[in-house]
Design a protein around this motif. Structure first.
Motif, PDB file in Angstrom:
ATOM      1  N   PRO B 236       0.848  -1.257  -0.063  1.00  0.00           N
ATOM      2  CA  PRO B 236       0.024  -0.050   0.009  1.00  0.00           C
ATOM      3  C   PRO B 236       0.540   1.362   0.099  1.00  0.00           C
ATOM      4  O   PRO B 236       2.030   1.232   0.504  1.00  0.00           O
ATOM      5  N   LEU B 237       0.357   2.363  -0.243  1.00  0.00           N
ATOM      6  CA  LEU B 237       1.087   3.857  -0.563  1.00  0.00           C
ATOM      7  C   LEU B 237       0.341   4.791   0.143  1.00  0.00           C
ATOM      8  O   LEU B 237      -1.087   4.824  -0.005  1.00  0.00           O
ATOM      9  N   LEU B 238       1.008   5.456   1.021  1.00  0.00           N
ATOM     10  CA  LEU B 238       0.103   6.693   1.578  1.00  0.00           C
ATOM     11  C   LEU B 238       0.969   7.845   1.409  1.00  0.00           C
ATOM     12  O   LEU B 238       2.104   8.032   1.412  1.00  0.00           O
ATOM     13  N   VAL B 239       0.306   8.893   0.458  1.00  0.00           N
ATOM     14  CA  VAL B 239       0.954  10.069   0.142  1.00  0.00           C
ATOM     15  C   VAL B 239       0.324  11.156   0.787  1.00  0.00           C
ATOM     16  O   VAL B 239      -0.901  11.331   0.874  1.00  0.00           O
ATOM     17  N   ALA B 250      -5.082  16.875  -0.135  1.00  0.00           N
ATOM     18  CA  ALA B 250      -3.770  17.066   0.474  1.00  0.00           C
ATOM     19  C   ALA B 250      -3.200  15.488   0.135  1.00  0.00           C
ATOM     20  O   ALA B 250      -1.975  15.479   0.222  1.00  0.00           O
ATOM     21  N   SER B 251      -3.867  14.741   0.672  1.00  0.00           N
ATOM     22  CA  SER B 251      -3.345  13.144   0.658  1.00  0.00           C
ATOM     23  C   SER B 251      -4.170  12.027   0.135  1.00  0.00           C
ATOM     24  O   SER B 251      -5.240  12.333  -0.210  1.00  0.00           O
ATOM     25  N   SER B 252      -3.356  11.036  -0.074  1.00  0.00           N
ATOM     26  CA  SER B 252      -4.294  10.068  -0.833  1.00  0.00           C
ATOM     27  C   SER B 252      -3.707   8.623  -0.278  1.00  0.00           C
ATOM     28  O   SER B 252      -2.295   8.481   0.134  1.00  0.00           O
ATOM     29  N   ILE B 253      -4.579   7.426  -0.141  1.00  0.00           N
ATOM     30  CA  ILE B 253      -4.090   6.204   0.044  1.00  0.00           C
ATOM     31  C   ILE B 253      -4.265   5.052  -1.171  1.00  0.00           C
ATOM     32  O   ILE B 253      -5.313   5.518  -1.774  1.00  0.00           O
ATOM     33  N   CYS B 254      -3.341   4.578  -1.483  1.00  0.00           N
ATOM     34  CA  CYS B 254      -3.683   3.440  -2.535  1.00  0.00           C
ATOM     35  C   CYS B 254      -3.331   2.112  -1.968  1.00  0.00           C
ATOM     36  O   CYS B 254      -2.226   1.936  -1.772  1.00  0.00           O
ATOM     37  N   VAL B 255      -4.368   1.270  -2.208  1.00  0.00           N
ATOM     38  CA  VAL B 255      -4.234  -0.095  -1.504  1.00  0.00           C
ATOM     39  C   VAL B 255      -4.621  -1.204  -2.685  1.00  0.00           C
ATOM     40  O   VAL B 255      -5.396  -1.134  -3.441  1.00  0.00           O
ATOM     41  N   ARG B 287      -4.795   3.883   6.406  1.00  0.00           N
ATOM     42  CA  ARG B 287      -4.331   3.043   5.501  1.00  0.00           C
ATOM     43  C   ARG B 287      -4.686   1.740   6.133  1.00  0.00           C
ATOM     44  O   ARG B 287      -5.173   0.817   5.167  1.00  0.00           O
ATOM     45  N   GLU B 288      -4.382   1.450   7.420  1.00  0.00           N
ATOM     46  CA  GLU B 288      -4.655   0.070   7.993  1.00  0.00           C
ATOM     47  C   GLU B 288      -6.254  -0.180   7.577  1.00  0.00           C
ATOM     48  O   GLU B 288      -6.816  -1.354   7.293  1.00  0.00           O
ATOM     49  N   LEU B 289      -7.033   0.923   8.096  1.00  0.00           N
ATOM     50  CA  LEU B 289      -8.653   0.659   7.764  1.00  0.00           C
ATOM     51  C   LEU B 289      -8.935   0.317   6.234  1.00  0.00           C
ATOM     52  O   LEU B 289      -9.570  -0.928   6.045  1.00  0.00           O
TER      53      LEU B 289
END
Lengths: 121, 764
Positions: B236-239, B250-255, B287-289
């Motif tokens: 996963p990626l947390l930006v 401002a932010s994004s999560i890609c799983v 991210r975990e969620l």
């Protein structure tokens, strides 16, 4: 006229032939079987033999061979109830072949033809 | 400020701080107001630091209607300063103080004194105590918010899992996922990307709040970039701090989205809306969620696809079972009849009206290779096939089940206007003119989805039958194409599917085998009949031979007495006066004996078996001889003889006397059949007999022919229709001809005449 020997096992046929041929002016003798025929042939001279193919227990064709062997010069006419013997080799030894019939014309003409042929020789 | 007052103020501050009825933010606001009042401040504003201590994210001011205002103020410069100095003078009398609890910086407070009022002493005990209370409140607010968030996340996860873990299609799972992720992660824009394995193109599903829709293209670009990275790493990626553009989250999560251990896609969320209505960056917990949610999605998808696979398998099994049952039934049906006609009716009926009824019409054409034509034989429509083949009953034994068609049903089918029309149809067996011919010549199923676009088609035929699309399959029996079946759907115009074609193919294969069986059976029957006939003929021959022998011996016995009777009757006739009664009697005896003698002669010819004499005979000569013998009778009868005898001489090998007998008998018969005159044509020509050269003599009279009921008996010995016949004329003819290896043929035309043809092997 001629001396003719008729060999046939049937008495009525012999009677019919001898009467018919006598009326024609021939001198006729009869034989019912091979033994009688041999006796008649030994006892006198004949100008012609009329022979039935089927004699009671004997074969007319065997008798024909005997006659031809022993007395070369006597012509034989086979007179059978049927035409089938015409094709038998032995029958070729005979001078003529006539199918028996109540109508005697054919036999009489055959006798005449053979006698005339003989006379001419 | 007197001590009593200070104590009261502190007491009310402690009271506010511990007031369970107010929210943390409300308590902080009240405390800031208390602070302003106590220290004559124009305002007191609390700035709350985020957990990363990067920036202040909210402001709680003593004045103003709102409890909390969100903000984004970078904290980089202030924080170290605040920690080291505890108080910062910001000019114009304002100053800021850190809010710290157990050495942790939680926020800052800005104090702005009233005009002309001196700043309070930052080391004032009361001020310090109130600030401590504020810091404690901030801390507990953080803890409450943190635990509230965890509870929210857990319940969101639970709801989400509950929502997607129900039997539904994969598409529905994806739609619910998109909705659930958007709702539970505070996402402003959620993008779900699937990479199907077969390379059937990528699919991206999007869910986006209205405010962000103008930026969707940019978000898609970002998503593509993140997704590619995640697909590659599987992690996963947390930006955070994506771009400077304040309009974008401002932010994004890609799983990654995993299925059966493989990464099959990604889900990307942008922006985050906190539970307090504030915008925040995504953090590791988010991210975990999301990761946990995706584990649930994986499970749901897996069970959905398994269920789908199971269902498909069950459907396939059911279809196979029904197909096998049908085939069993068809094969039972076909094997239960060897009647070819019935088979053909059943074949076409099953194609149009069976439980798997695929076609609306079926036509059968039979092949005539010699003429190169496919001749229409039968046509069946759903209408004429209806009700003949009932569906299998519940509990019926599949091994015994079969269909039946009655004579009336078959008649109804073949008398239908459609079937009549089909019988009038002929197709050329030429692949360059007719595509159906290919089914025959290539021995395979042909499908023409659009007749209008097919070049090689018999337009006349397709127009006449209104065919726009069709399929045809060959019927192969004993390795030979015996016919072709053509099927179409002219009423509904529905297209012929692959399954339909497969069914047609299976069916015609079965039908071919059934036809083969039927043909074999018919052949056995034929052979059996021929054997029976041959046996009968042999028996007849034996009987005749015995009869012949018996006749010959009887004839022998009869001949001598007859000769005597005849001879003496003639003698009597000669001795009596001509014309007298006795003479007449003798004459009768004579004539009757002559007749009997003739009969005996005939019998003896008949009983003779072999051709004794075998010579080269000129047939024309023999005919002439026979005519010469019968010339008197010919003249008396007034029959005209028409001879067609070529100059070329023709020879046979045999007995000329017997052959003469043949023509004597045949000519005499003809003359007797024409007592009032007529015509007898005699022609001689070359012919063939059993493929060998032969001489053929035809004798055709105008004697009215032979009555049909007598025709079978004319070769029976002693059968006669004449008053004075022996009944041996034709048997003799036949015996002689067959002894010569020849054949006798009769062409009887009742009411007109009869024609005998004598065929004898030629001798060159």
């Amino acid at each position: 006229m001629a001396r003719i020997l008729i060999i046939d096992d049937e008495a009525s046929i012999r009677l019919l032939y001898s009467q018919e041929l006598s009326e024609e002016g021939h001198e006729v003798a009869e034989a019912a079987n091979a033994a009688e025929a041999a006796e008649k042939l030994a006892g006198g001279t004949f100008d012609l033999v009329v022979l039935d193919v089927k004699l009671k227990n004997e074969s007319g064709l065997d008798l024909l061979q005997k006659i031809v062997k022993e007395r070369h010069n006597i012509p034989v006419i086979i007179c059978s109830a049927f035409s089938c013997y015409k094709d038998d080799f032995s029958a070729w030894l005979a001078d003529g072949y006539v199918v028996k019939s109540g109508d005697m014309t054919e036999l009489k003409e055959e006798i005449k033809r053979i006698l005339e042929k003989r006379k001419g020789q | 400020m007197v001590t009593q007052d200070r104590f009261d103020i502190l007491s009310s501050a402690v009271h506010i701080a511990h007031s369970g009825s107010l929210s943390h933010h409300a308590r902080l606001k009240s405390l800031s107001q208390l602070l302003s009042k106590t220290f004559h401040l124009e305002s007191a504003s609390i700035y709350i630091l985020d957990s990363d201590k990067h920036c202040f994210i909210a402001r709680i001011a003593s004045s103003g209607p709102e409890q909390v205002q969100s903000c984004t103020i970078p904290a980089d410069d202030l924080v170290p300063h605040a920690i080291s100095q505890h108080a910062t003078l910001s000019g114009a009398g304002t100053f800021s103080l850190p809010l710290m609890d157990s050495g942790r910086l939680l926020g800052m407070i800005y104090l702005c004194p009233e005009r002309d009022v001196p700043s309070p002493d930052t080391h004032d005990r009361l001020l310090q105590d109130i600030l401590k209370l504020m810091a404690g409140l901030l801390r507990s607010a953080g803890i409450v918010e943190e635990s509230g968030r965890r509870i929210r996340d857990l319940s969101a996860l639970n709801d989400f899992g509950f929502g997607i873990n129900r039997p539904m299609k994969a598409e529905a799972v994806l739609a619910k996922t998109l909705r659930g992720v958007q709702g539970n992660t505070g996402s402003l824009c959620t993008l779900l990307r699937l990479n199907p394995p077969a390379g059937r193109g990528k699919k991206v599903y999007a869910k986006c709040v209205t405010a962000l829709k103008p930026h969707l293209a940019t978000l898609h670009e970002l998503e593509a970039e993140y997704s590619a990275r995640v697909m590659e790493s599987g992690m996963p990626l947390l930006v955070t701090d994506i771009v400077a553009d304040p309009d974008l989250p401002a932010s994004s999560i890609c799983v990654p989205l995993k299925f059966a251990g493989n990464v099959t896609g990604t889900i990307t969320v942008f922006g985050r809306k906190g539970g307090n209505g504030l915008y925040r960056n995504y953090d590791e917990e988010d991210r975990e969620l999301l990761e946990n949610m995706m584990v649930l999605v994986d499970n749901a998808l897996e069970s959905t696809l398994s269920a789908q696979r199971m269902e498909a398998l069950a459907r396939e099994n059911d279809k196979k079972l029904r197909e096998i049952a049908l085939l069993y039934r068809i094969s039972n049906t076909m094997l239960s009849t060897i009647n070819l006609n019935k088979l053909i009716h059943l074949i076409l009926t099953a194609l149009t009206a069976g439980p798997n009824s695929c076609f609306e019409r079926a036509m059968l054409f039979l092949i005539n290779e010699r003429t190169g034509i496919m001749q229409g034989m039968l046509g069946v429509t759903q209408e004429t096939a209806e009700g003949i083949l009932p569906a299998m009953e519940e509990g019926e034994d599949i091994l015994l089940s079969r269909w039946e068609i009655s004579e009336e049903q078959m008649t109804r089918q073949s008398d239908s206007p459609f079937s009549r029309k089909v019988r009038g149809a002929r197709l050329e067996l030429d692949r360059s003119k007719n595509v159906t011919a290919r089914a025959v010549l290539d021995r395979r199923c042909i499908h023409v989805p659009d007749v209008a676009r097919e070049k090689v088609v018999d337009r006349d035929f397709t127009d006449r039958f209104d065919i726009t699309s069709f399929a045809s399959a060959p019927l192969i029996a004993r390795g030979k194409v015996v016919g072709v079946i053509l099927v179409d759907n002219p009423f509904s115009r529905k297209s012929i599917t692959r399954d339909n074609l497969r069914y047609l193919q299976l069916f015609t294969n079965q039908a071919g085998m059934a036809i083969e069986n039927s043909m074999l059976y018919n052949r056995i029957e034929d052979t059996d009949r021929h054997l029976q006939e041959a046996r009968d003929r042999l028996l007849q021959g034996e009987k005749l031979a015995m009869l012949g022998e018996m006749a010959a011996s009887i004839a022998h016995e009869l001949k001598n007495p007859l000769v005597s009777i005849g001879g003496f009757a003639r003698r009597l006739g000669k001795k009596t006066a001509q014309g007298s009664a006795e003479w007449k009697y003798a004459d009768i005896i004579t004539r009757e004996v002559e007749r009997l003698e003739q009969m005996l002669t005939d019998i003896l010819i008949f009983s003779r078996k072999k051709v004794v004499s075998s010579a080269k005979c000129d047939v024309a000569e023999i005919i002439e001889e026979a005519l010469a013998i019968l010339s008197d009778q010919v003249q008396k009868s007034g029959v005209a003889i028409g001879k067609d005898i070529p100059a070329e001489r023709m020879f046979v090998k045999g007995d000329s006397k017997q052959l003469k007998q043949v023509f004597l008998n045949l000519i005499a018969n003809s003359l007797q059949a024409m007592p009032g005159g007529g015509r007898l044509g005699i022609s001689l020509e070359q012919g063939t007999l059993d493929d060998a050269p032969a001489i053929s003599v035809r004798l055709a009279d105008t004697g009215g022919g032979i009555q049909l009921e007598l025709l079978n008996r004319i070769f029976d010995p002693f059968f006669t229709t004449k008053d004075h016949g022996t009944g041996l004329g034709l048997p003799i003819v036949q015996a002689i001809v067959s002894n010569h290896g020849g054949k006798l043929r009769i062409n009887n035309q009742p009411g007109v005449g009869v024609e005998f043809t004598v065929l004898l092997p030629a001798n060159h």
